[in-house]
Design an enzyme around this catalytic site. Structure first.
Site, PDB file in Angstrom:
ATOM      1  N   GLU A 232      50.259  45.815 -32.666  1.00 57.63           N
ATOM      2  CA  GLU A 232      50.723  47.169 -32.999  1.00 57.63           C
ATOM      3  C   GLU A 232      50.725  47.461 -34.492  1.00 57.63           C
ATOM      4  O   GLU A 232      51.191  46.661 -35.303  1.00 57.63           O
ATOM      5  CB  GLU A 232      52.140  47.376 -32.444  1.00 57.63           C
ATOM      6  CG  GLU A 232      52.676  48.795 -32.653  1.00 57.63           C
ATOM      7  CD  GLU A 232      53.979  49.053 -31.929  1.00 57.63           C
ATOM      8  OE1 GLU A 232      54.499  50.180 -32.026  1.00 57.63           O
ATOM      9  OE2 GLU A 232      54.496  48.125 -31.265  1.00 57.63           O
ATOM     10  N   LYS A 248      54.125  51.774 -26.278  1.00 59.41           N
ATOM     11  CA  LYS A 248      55.170  51.806 -25.249  1.00 59.41           C
ATOM     12  C   LYS A 248      54.460  51.868 -23.913  1.00 59.41           C
ATOM     13  O   LYS A 248      53.768  52.825 -23.600  1.00 59.41           O
ATOM     14  CB  LYS A 248      56.104  53.021 -25.409  1.00 59.41           C
ATOM     15  CG  LYS A 248      57.320  52.719 -26.249  1.00 59.41           C
ATOM     16  CD  LYS A 248      58.269  51.788 -25.534  1.00 59.41           C
ATOM     17  CE  LYS A 248      59.313  51.186 -26.463  1.00 59.41           C
ATOM     18  NZ  LYS A 248      58.832  50.041 -27.223  1.00 59.41           N
TER      19      LYS A 248
END
Length: 429
Positions: A232, A248
């Protein structure tokens, strides 16, 4: 910095060699994108080795000090932002135990910078002569092309500061906060740890082989180490453009292509995962808007599904134009800590995280990366990572998930275990 280019025949082997060479220094930072070629990646790998100067501080005036440190001698900086800088950005505190003890902020000006691109490495340094650069290149080539053979079984057991019973009860309590309207979503994490002696470099090689990721990092400051396989990006600045890519939504992979595609589609259309993702996208939009030119914040991609060796992730991309009235450190400060590792609304959930978690996060769910002389930067999210304090022989990693009203506590527990799988395998457990 003066720079010199040298040929590279085998990129994979040279990565191993340059990292082994860099690890001889007390301070180094190795960033590997593992050939993902994501938007904005500066090189296949970057190595910053040795420190000409360094900035180390805890929450209070850390962002001001970072701004002044960069302005004093604009150049490349490598380092980290710890999660507990939240105590500077908001009126918060951290009281839990911290076995690793990284400072809240640490950046250093490297004496040597190696930038590995396709078929060449660029070696840079202040007042670096070509003969010295060639010596570095030859020293790298003299290192082994492959890491030592991995140990197949660890000789220690992991402990945890919260067991399954506590975790499930805490998730239900957090859902009660959501039901009452305190918040919408909370990122909740648990630590596993051991007292042992390890080779952090070997551990990085194992983890990077098991779970190669676009924001992988090996980071050393003295006797403190980070071994990171993060997928990420927290925040990147290039010119006036800001880009954040929160993750997410997670589902396991299957070896059969047809079954794997079914899992991918299941993640893409899962209402809970989409709700989690869009809530964090809205939070990131709000964070970027604080320093952006009005009207420039936009979602470039929503609900993108990306494949990694262990899991599929749902990743969205939010972009904005930085208002010239703001310094680059303002953009970082207003977006930190990242929404994907906190929840919404951010301040309230950080209070709940402190209430229900049992370990100081420290560098975990912080960020590691670089800042350029021009004030551009690229920072990851420190997840899927192991931290090690060699002096205290303390090894630690944390995993978590996003808690919403519709969460099933047992499935959130399973997600924590899934995210820990590659970490435990790398440890030989």
């Amino acid at each position: 910095m003066l720079s010199y280019s040298f040929p590279v025949k085998n990129i994979s082997a040279f990565k191993q060699q340059m990292l082994s060479w860099g690890n001889r220094f007390n301070i180094c930072c190795f960033l590997d994108n593992n050939d993902y070629r994501l938007r904005g990646q500066r090189a296949e790998a970057l190595l910053a080795a040795d420190a000409v100067e360094q900035l180390q501080c805890n929450a209070g005036t850390a962002f001001e000090q970072l701004r002044a440190f960069h302005a004093a001698r604009p150049g490349w900086l490598f380092g980290h932002l710890g999660y507990d800088l939240k105590n500077e950005t908001e009126k918060l505190s951290s009281i839990h135990p911290d076995g690793i003890q990284f400072p809240d902020l640490f950046f250093f000006r490297p004496r040597y910078l190696l930038l590995l691109e396709q078929q060449q490495v660029l070696i840079s340094g202040e007042d670096l002569k070509e003969t010295a650069a060639r010596k570095i290149y030859e020293s790298c080539l003299a290192e082994p092309e492959t890491p030592p053979a991995a140990v197949t079984r660890a000789s220690f057991n992991l402990e945890a500061r919260m067991d399954e019973t506590y975790y499930l009860a805490a998730v239900r309590s957090l859902q009660e906060h959501i039901r009452k309207g305190d918040c919408y979503e909370v990122n909740f994490c648990r630590e596993q740890y051991a007292y042992t002696t390890i080779d952090p470099l070997l551990l990085f090689h194992r983890l990077n082989a098991l779970s190669p990721a676009p924001f992988a990092a090996y980071y050393r400051t003295g006797d403190k180490y980070l071994v990171c396989s993060s997928p990420e990006r927290f925040l990147r600045k290039e010119g006036s453009t800001l880009i954040s890519q929160p993750i997410k939504g997670t589902i396991t992979r299957a070896t059969d292509p047809a079954a794997d595609e079914l899992l991918r589609q299941e993640l893409l259309h899962n209402p809970k995962e989409r709700a989690e993702n869009v809530m964090i996208v809205d939070l990131v939009r709000n964070d970027l808007s604080k320093t952006a030119v009005q009207g420039t914040v936009h979602v470039d991609e929503l609900f993108g599904i990306y494949a990694f060796p262990q899991v599929h992730h749902m990743i969205s991309t939010v972009m904005a134009t930085l208002d010239e009235r703001f310094h680059f450190t303002d953009a970082i400060r207003e977006a930190f800590p990242m929404g994907s590792m906190t929840g919404a609304p951010k301040v309230r959930v950080m209070e709940l995280i402190e209430q229900y978690e049992r370990t100081k996060r420290g560098l975990f769910s912080g960020a590691v990366g670089y800042i350029t002389p021009e004030g551009n930067f690229d920072l990851n999210v420190v997840i899927r990572s192991m931290l090690y304090n060699a002096e205290h022989r303390y090894l630690s990693f944390q995993t978590g998930s996003a808690i919403t009203f519709n969460s099933t506590p047992e499935k959130e527990w399973e997600e924590c275990l899934l995210k820990a799988k590659a970490l435990k395998t790398a440890l030989g457990l």
